[in-house]
Design an enzyme around this catalytic site. Sequence first.
Site, short mmCIF file in Angstrom:
data_model
loop_
_atom_site.label_atom_id
_atom_site.label_comp_id
_atom_site.label_asym_id
_atom_site.label_seq_id
_atom_site.Cartn_x
_atom_site.Cartn_y
_atom_site.Cartn_z
N LEU A 41 11.50 6.65 13.73
CA LEU A 41 10.53 5.77 14.40
C LEU A 41 9.33 5.58 13.47
N GLY A 43 8.39 2.41 11.96
CA GLY A 43 8.39 1.09 11.31
C GLY A 43 7.97 1.11 9.86
N VAL A 44 7.59 -0.06 9.38
CA VAL A 44 7.20 -0.22 7.98
C VAL A 44 5.96 0.62 7.69
N GLY A 183 -0.80 -10.64 -7.21
CA GLY A 183 -2.01 -9.78 -7.23
C GLY A 183 -2.71 -9.76 -5.89
N ILE A 186 -0.66 -5.60 -1.82
CA ILE A 186 0.33 -4.62 -2.29
C ILE A 186 0.27 -4.49 -3.82
N ARG A 274 5.07 -11.38 2.61
CA ARG A 274 6.13 -10.86 3.48
C ARG A 274 6.62 -11.95 4.43
N ASP A 314 3.70 -8.23 13.05
CA ASP A 314 3.98 -9.09 11.88
C ASP A 314 4.87 -10.28 12.24
N HIS A 446 -29.42 9.61 6.35
CA HIS A 446 -29.65 9.54 4.91
C HIS A 446 -29.29 10.88 4.27
P1 FAD Z 1 6.99 -3.05 11.51
O1 FAD Z 1 6.14 -1.90 11.16
O2 FAD Z 1 7.47 -3.95 10.44
O3 FAD Z 1 8.24 -2.44 12.28
C1 FAD Z 1 9.28 -3.22 12.70
C2 FAD Z 1 10.45 -2.33 13.05
O4 FAD Z 1 11.45 -3.13 13.66
C3 FAD Z 1 11.09 -1.67 11.83
O5 FAD Z 1 11.18 -0.28 12.05
C4 FAD Z 1 12.48 -2.29 11.77
O6 FAD Z 1 13.47 -1.35 11.36
C5 FAD Z 1 12.71 -2.71 13.21
N1 FAD Z 1 13.62 -3.85 13.36
C6 FAD Z 1 13.56 -5.05 12.72
N2 FAD Z 1 14.53 -5.86 13.17
C7 FAD Z 1 15.22 -5.16 14.09
C8 FAD Z 1 16.34 -5.45 14.91
N3 FAD Z 1 16.94 -6.64 14.88
N4 FAD Z 1 16.80 -4.48 15.73
C9 FAD Z 1 16.22 -3.26 15.79
N5 FAD Z 1 15.13 -2.94 15.05
C10 FAD Z 1 14.65 -3.87 14.23
N6 FAD Z 1 -1.23 -2.54 7.24
C11 FAD Z 1 -2.42 -1.96 7.49
O7 FAD Z 1 -3.04 -2.27 8.52
N7 FAD Z 1 -2.95 -1.03 6.65
C12 FAD Z 1 -2.32 -0.65 5.52
O8 FAD Z 1 -2.82 0.20 4.79
C13 FAD Z 1 -1.07 -1.24 5.22
N8 FAD Z 1 -0.41 -0.90 4.09
C14 FAD Z 1 0.81 -1.47 3.85
C15 FAD Z 1 1.46 -1.12 2.67
C16 FAD Z 1 2.69 -1.67 2.38
C17 FAD Z 1 3.40 -1.27 1.12
C18 FAD Z 1 3.29 -2.60 3.29
C19 FAD Z 1 4.63 -3.19 3.01
C20 FAD Z 1 2.62 -2.96 4.45
C21 FAD Z 1 1.38 -2.41 4.73
N9 FAD Z 1 0.66 -2.76 5.87
C22 FAD Z 1 -0.55 -2.20 6.12
C23 FAD Z 1 1.20 -3.72 6.84
C24 FAD Z 1 1.81 -2.96 8.04
O9 FAD Z 1 2.79 -2.09 7.57
C25 FAD Z 1 2.39 -3.96 9.03
O10 FAD Z 1 1.41 -4.90 9.40
C26 FAD Z 1 2.86 -3.23 10.27
O11 FAD Z 1 3.83 -2.25 9.96
C27 FAD Z 1 3.47 -4.22 11.27
O12 FAD Z 1 3.85 -3.54 12.40
P2 FAD Z 1 4.96 -4.10 13.37
O13 FAD Z 1 4.96 -3.18 14.54
O14 FAD Z 1 4.75 -5.54 13.60
O15 FAD Z 1 6.35 -4.00 12.61
P1 NAI Z 2 -0.37 -10.93 -0.20
O1 NAI Z 2 -0.25 -12.19 0.56
O2 NAI Z 2 -1.50 -10.02 0.05
O3 NAI Z 2 -0.40 -11.25 -1.76
C1 NAI Z 2 0.60 -11.96 -2.38
C2 NAI Z 2 0.01 -12.52 -3.67
O4 NAI Z 2 1.05 -13.02 -4.45
C3 NAI Z 2 -0.97 -13.66 -3.44
O5 NAI Z 2 -2.16 -13.38 -4.13
C4 NAI Z 2 -0.24 -14.88 -3.98
O6 NAI Z 2 -1.11 -15.84 -4.53
C5 NAI Z 2 0.64 -14.25 -5.03
N1 NAI Z 2 1.86 -14.98 -5.33
C6 NAI Z 2 2.71 -15.59 -4.47
N2 NAI Z 2 3.75 -16.10 -5.14
C7 NAI Z 2 3.57 -15.80 -6.46
C8 NAI Z 2 4.31 -16.03 -7.64
N3 NAI Z 2 5.48 -16.67 -7.60
N4 NAI Z 2 3.81 -15.58 -8.81
C9 NAI Z 2 2.63 -14.91 -8.85
N5 NAI Z 2 1.89 -14.65 -7.75
C10 NAI Z 2 2.36 -15.09 -6.58
O7 NAI Z 2 1.05 -10.20 -0.01
P2 NAI Z 2 1.52 -8.73 -0.36
O8 NAI Z 2 0.61 -8.10 -1.35
O9 NAI Z 2 2.96 -8.84 -0.66
O10 NAI Z 2 1.31 -8.00 1.01
C11 NAI Z 2 1.92 -8.51 2.19
C12 NAI Z 2 1.11 -8.17 3.39
O11 NAI Z 2 1.24 -6.79 3.70
C13 NAI Z 2 -0.39 -8.37 3.21
O12 NAI Z 2 -0.76 -9.70 3.40
C14 NAI Z 2 -0.93 -7.50 4.28
O13 NAI Z 2 -0.92 -8.19 5.50
C15 NAI Z 2 0.06 -6.35 4.32
N6 NAI Z 2 -0.48 -5.20 3.58
C16 NAI Z 2 -1.68 -4.68 3.98
C17 NAI Z 2 -2.24 -3.64 3.30
C18 NAI Z 2 -3.56 -3.12 3.75
O14 NAI Z 2 -3.98 -3.44 4.86
N7 NAI Z 2 -4.25 -2.33 2.94
C19 NAI Z 2 -1.60 -3.03 2.16
C20 NAI Z 2 -0.37 -3.68 1.80
C21 NAI Z 2 0.16 -4.71 2.51
#
Ligand code: FAD
Ligand code: NAI
Length: 472
Positions: A41, A43-44, A183, A186, A274, A314, A446
């Site tokens: 359990l 998720g991402v 850039g 992620i 994404r 998401d 402070h």
């Molecule tokens: P998810 O967390 O994507 O979970 C969806 C779940 O649904 C998954 O477990 C999947 O297996 C399941 N699922 C999908 N399809 C099916 C199906 N058909 N049947 C059964 N199960 C299914 N956000 C932040 O706020 N702070 C951060 O620091 C942050 N860092 C991140 C770093 C990375 C590398 C990434 C990739 C994302 C990051 N995010 C961050 C974004 C965050 O992870 C997502 O916004 C968040 O997980 C979304 O939650 P959710 O509940 O919508 O779905």
């Molecule tokens: P993003 O949307 O933040 O960044 C993608 C970047 O790739 C953009 O700057 C875009 O201009 C660039 N890009 C797109 N196509 C390209 C190409 N062909 N060549 C070069 N550059 C290109 O998406 P990212 O970093 O993949 O993260 C996805 C989402 O995950 C975020 O938008 C965020 O919602 C979530 N996330 C949140 C985090 C946090 O809250 N700290 C950490 C990581 C992810």
Amino acid sequence: MTKEKDIDLVVIGSGPGGYAAAFRASDLGQKVLLIDKDDELGGVCLNRGCIPSKALLHIAKVIDETKHLSKIGVSFSKPQIDLDAVRNHKNKIVSQLNSGIKQLAKVRKVETMQGLASFLSANQILVEGENNTTKIIFKKCIIAAGSSSSLIPGLPKNHPSVLTSKTALDLVDIPESLLVIGGGVIGVELGQVYASLGSAVSVVEFLPGLIPGADKDIVKPLQRKLKKQFSSIMLSSKVISVNANTDKTLTVEIENEKGVETKTYNKVLVSVGRKPNTGLLKVENAEITVNEQGYIDVDEYQRTSQKNIFAIGDIVGNPMLAHKATHEGKVAAEVASGHPAVMDPRAIPSVVYTDPEVAWTGLTELKAKKDKIPYEKGEFPWAASGKAQILNASQGKTKILFDPETKQVLGAGIVGPSAGDLICEAALAIEMGSDAEDIGLTVHPHPTLGETFAAAAEVYLGTMTDLYIPSK
Ligand code: FAD
Ligand code: NAI
């Protein structure tokens, strides 16, 4: 043989949106089934996103701090990285939190099921597990199936040197050279992790700046730091081809206004955004409307085009953030349980957990300028903060955007250590309709970085004494 099961409320996806929805609905008296295709359990966010990335960013920050300490009289030898131990540490944090969620489901009597869910109709789903298939007949459903990494066309298929955030977080090795494509959030977070662990990291970004959604001034200190940590930052550039070599390296053609450059990297991380996981759900069988990009359409009660089916997180669109998913999950659970609730936040904070952190909430200057929204601002440079000097963070900054008429806070941007914690005060100020005096007259302790928020309001009010700002 397909089993059948009746349930009040089924939640598809156990990420921060799905498990919050399931738990809230259970607390409100619903009989809940929580389904995920993954074994664990969370998720991402928990398994391959927020938590593992922040665990590694913490290590990166500490490594960097030791370098600073050696300049001020406290020296450490070069860090020895035991990658297996680092990976185990990160995995342990994840699995502890996995058990926590499992335990919370158990005490609430929320039933969990592993399997891939797809709609048969607007009140039936099929769940295909490893060894069995179950037909679920539900009264209500909350879709929380999240998103997965987008790729760019022309990448070598299933190549071990082409990473997504998921495989980059597996931390298989520390490649000698890593090209990050994209850039955004992620790209900079994982780029900084790999750079700290020893990779020569290059970034290629399509647009003229990193983290294009944030105001340039609050990204600048991070970009300056990354310039030193990374081998190169290629802006306004795009990858036009990636080809695999026999030694598993990748040759990449990168185009910018000067022409095309060809470079070879050990690994490539693709972080170009994404996409929603709508495909596998067969939402068309339930006649649920999706938009052109595949996100499920919802109203402010998180209801889809089918009254008994809700969607959150998401899969309903930006911002794709865990805390947004959780709030939406609770709203959906409450509405589905017959309680009044609405998703109507004035501000959702964004935080990039790099060193320095970059955080913003509410109105940005970018948006204000684009949409011609009038604003005034107060800015406090951290060079004037005692705490920032102590923390080697004098490049930081806090700025607040105010409504020129009401003086209420419209938005804020912060860069520096703990910006992600500091931005909470701004989010609360926006939700509470606070104005510049409310903030400037609140006594802040402070020496803290929190003081910089009050200081930005004082700069705006003209009552700041820690800076000399000649009156206009
Ligand atoms: P998810 O967390 O994507 O979970 C969806 C779940 O649904 C998954 O477990 C999947 O297996 C399941 N699922 C999908 N399809 C099916 C199906 N058909 N049947 C059964 N199960 C299914 N956000 C932040 O706020 N702070 C951060 O620091 C942050 N860092 C991140 C770093 C990375 C590398 C990434 C990739 C994302 C990051 N995010 C961050 C974004 C965050 O992870 C997502 O916004 C968040 O997980 C979304 O939650 P959710 O509940 O919508 O779905
Ligand atoms: P993003 O949307 O933040 O960044 C993608 C970047 O790739 C953009 O700057 C875009 O201009 C660039 N890009 C797109 N196509 C390209 C190409 N062909 N060549 C070069 N550059 C290109 O998406 P990212 O970093 O993949 O993260 C996805 C989402 O995950 C975020 O938008 C965020 O919602 C979530 N996330 C949140 C985090 C946090 O809250 N700290 C950490 C990581 C992810």
